[in-house]
Scaffold this motif. Structure first.
Motif, PDB file in Angstrom:
ATOM      1  N   ASN A  23      88.322  10.902  71.780  1.00 39.89           N
ATOM      2  CA  ASN A  23      87.522  10.245  73.051  1.00 39.89           C
ATOM      3  C   ASN A  23      87.918   8.831  73.079  1.00 39.89           C
ATOM      4  OD1 ASN A  23      86.534  12.795  73.856  1.00 39.89           O
ATOM      5  ND2 ASN A  23      84.712  12.546  72.242  1.00 39.89           N
ATOM      6  N   TRP A  24      88.159   8.269  71.991  1.00 38.19           N
ATOM      7  CA  TRP A  24      88.273   6.839  71.963  1.00 38.19           C
ATOM      8  C   TRP A  24      89.524   6.468  71.388  1.00 38.19           C
ATOM      9  CZ3 TRP A  24      85.058   3.768  74.740  1.00 38.19           C
ATOM     10  CH2 TRP A  24      83.774   4.453  75.132  1.00 38.19           C
ATOM     11  N   VAL A  25      90.701   6.537  72.328  1.00 36.40           N
ATOM     12  CA  VAL A  25      91.896   6.477  71.727  1.00 36.40           C
ATOM     13  C   VAL A  25      92.296   5.036  71.075  1.00 36.40           C
ATOM     14  CG1 VAL A  25      94.393   6.894  72.080  1.00 36.40           C
ATOM     15  CG2 VAL A  25      92.491   8.341  73.272  1.00 36.40           C
ATOM     16  N   PRO A  26      92.652   4.768  69.882  1.00 37.56           N
ATOM     17  CA  PRO A  26      93.034   3.548  69.300  1.00 37.56           C
ATOM     18  C   PRO A  26      94.058   3.134  70.148  1.00 37.56           C
ATOM     19  CG  PRO A  26      92.818   5.093  67.498  1.00 37.56           C
ATOM     20  CD  PRO A  26      92.993   5.853  68.778  1.00 37.56           C
ATOM     21  N   ALA A  27      94.182   1.692  70.367  1.00 37.56           N
ATOM     22  CA  ALA A  27      95.256   0.871  71.145  1.00 37.56           C
ATOM     23  C   ALA A  27      96.421   0.825  70.249  1.00 37.56           C
ATOM     24  CB  ALA A  27      94.708  -0.437  71.815  1.00 37.56           C
ATOM     25  N   LEU A  28      97.273   1.730  69.743  1.00 38.25           N
ATOM     26  CA  LEU A  28      98.296   1.672  68.952  1.00 38.25           C
ATOM     27  C   LEU A  28      99.382   0.848  69.462  1.00 38.25           C
ATOM     28  CD1 LEU A  28      98.084   5.231  67.590  1.00 38.25           C
ATOM     29  CD2 LEU A  28      97.024   3.140  66.535  1.00 38.25           C
ATOM     30  N   LEU A  29      99.937   0.075  68.662  1.00 37.64           N
ATOM     31  CA  LEU A  29     101.151  -0.811  68.957  1.00 37.64           C
ATOM     32  C   LEU A  29     102.214  -0.638  67.701  1.00 37.64           C
ATOM     33  CD1 LEU A  29      99.714  -3.817  70.712  1.00 37.64           C
ATOM     34  CD2 LEU A  29     100.913  -2.137  71.694  1.00 37.64           C
ATOM     35  N   ASP A  30     103.575  -0.936  67.977  1.00 39.09           N
ATOM     36  CA  ASP A  30     104.277  -1.131  66.954  1.00 39.09           C
ATOM     37  C   ASP A  30     104.164  -2.281  66.129  1.00 39.09           C
ATOM     38  OD1 ASP A  30     105.792   1.446  67.661  1.00 39.09           O
ATOM     39  OD2 ASP A  30     107.282   0.070  69.159  1.00 39.09           O
ATOM     40  N   ALA A  31     104.236  -2.116  64.670  1.00 41.80           N
ATOM     41  CA  ALA A  31     104.029  -3.199  63.734  1.00 41.80           C
ATOM     42  C   ALA A  31     105.319  -4.405  64.409  1.00 41.80           C
ATOM     43  CB  ALA A  31     104.536  -2.849  62.474  1.00 41.80           C
ATOM     44  N   GLY A  32     104.819  -5.483  64.285  1.00 42.03           N
ATOM     45  CA  GLY A  32     105.528  -6.715  64.827  1.00 42.03           C
ATOM     46  C   GLY A  32     105.450  -6.814  66.073  1.00 42.03           C
ATOM     47  N   LEU A  35     101.652 -10.511  70.215  1.00 40.44           N
ATOM     48  CA  LEU A  35     100.315 -10.537  71.066  1.00 40.44           C
ATOM     49  C   LEU A  35      99.953 -11.724  71.454  1.00 40.44           C
ATOM     50  CD1 LEU A  35      98.485  -7.712  68.987  1.00 40.44           C
ATOM     51  CD2 LEU A  35      99.741  -7.393  71.038  1.00 40.44           C
ATOM     52  N   GLY A  36      98.891 -12.058  72.227  1.00 42.15           N
ATOM     53  CA  GLY A  36      98.454 -13.434  72.705  1.00 42.15           C
ATOM     54  C   GLY A  36      97.337 -13.817  71.676  1.00 42.15           C
ATOM     55  N   GLU A  37      97.196 -14.992  72.014  1.00 40.82           N
ATOM     56  CA  GLU A  37      96.206 -15.878  71.378  1.00 40.82           C
ATOM     57  C   GLU A  37      94.744 -14.900  71.268  1.00 40.82           C
ATOM     58  OE1 GLU A  37      93.443 -19.697  71.574  1.00 40.82           O
ATOM     59  OE2 GLU A  37      95.187 -19.716  72.608  1.00 40.82           O
ATOM     60  N   SER A  38      94.184 -14.888  70.030  1.00 34.82           N
ATOM     61  CA  SER A  38      93.209 -14.108  69.352  1.00 34.82           C
ATOM     62  C   SER A  38      93.439 -12.560  69.313  1.00 34.82           C
ATOM     63  CB  SER A  38      92.008 -14.150  70.415  1.00 34.82           C
ATOM     64  OG  SER A  38      91.595 -15.743  70.484  1.00 34.82           O
ATOM     65  N   TYR A  39      94.282 -12.108  69.542  1.00 41.89           N
ATOM     66  CA  TYR A  39      94.840 -10.741  69.295  1.00 41.89           C
ATOM     67  C   TYR A  39      95.970 -10.652  68.115  1.00 41.89           C
ATOM     68  CZ  TYR A  39      93.279  -9.769  74.009  1.00 41.89           C
ATOM     69  OH  TYR A  39      92.572  -9.816  75.212  1.00 41.89           O
ATOM     70  N   THR A  40      95.505  -9.571  67.202  1.00 44.62           N
ATOM     71  CA  THR A  40      96.324  -9.280  66.193  1.00 44.62           C
ATOM     72  C   THR A  40      96.330  -7.588  65.987  1.00 44.62           C
ATOM     73  OG1 THR A  40      94.420  -9.173  64.848  1.00 44.62           O
ATOM     74  CG2 THR A  40      95.423 -11.510  64.914  1.00 44.62           C
ATOM     75  N   LEU A  41      97.175  -7.367  64.986  1.00 42.16           N
ATOM     76  CA  LEU A  41      97.250  -5.933  64.675  1.00 42.16           C
ATOM     77  C   LEU A  41      96.601  -5.595  63.386  1.00 42.16           C
ATOM     78  CD1 LEU A  41     101.162  -5.348  65.402  1.00 42.16           C
ATOM     79  CD2 LEU A  41      99.260  -4.570  66.916  1.00 42.16           C
ATOM     80  N   ILE A  42      95.904  -4.616  63.251  1.00 44.10           N
ATOM     81  CA  ILE A  42      95.236  -4.296  62.016  1.00 44.10           C
ATOM     82  C   ILE A  42      95.966  -2.903  61.605  1.00 44.10           C
ATOM     83  CG2 ILE A  42      93.291  -5.291  62.597  1.00 44.10           C
ATOM     84  CD1 ILE A  42      92.029  -2.790  62.989  1.00 44.10           C
TER      85      ILE A  42
END
Length: 84
Positions: A23-32, A35-42
């Protein structure tokens, strides 16, 4: 599409998995991905990379149908529209 945070998450840790992640789909992105300021990948427990804002994992809500929908804001008092 609108992005949401989950009160039961911790900085750098997603606690939404299995049925929750349906129901709550993770916002997945490719490693690397840059992203903009204050955004990261976990890294999720399954090894996939999820976008985060100030360390808090971000999700899409399956109940949102078109850009601008915010139907998930306030669901169960633990889901909130991500506000930069």
């Amino acid at each position: 599409m609108s992005l949401y945070t989950y009160d039961r998450d911790q900085v750098g840790v997603s606690n939404c998995k299995d049925e929750c992640a349906t129901n709550w789909v993770p916002a997945l992105l490719d490693a690397g991905t840059q992203l903009g300021e204050s955004y990261t990948l976990i890294k999720r427990a399954d090894g996939k990379m999820q976008a985060a804002f100030r360390g808090m994992p971000l999700y899409l809500y399956s109940g949102d149908q078109v850009p601008g929908d915010t139907n998930g804001d306030g669901v169960d008092s633990v889901w909130h529209l991500a506000r930069p």
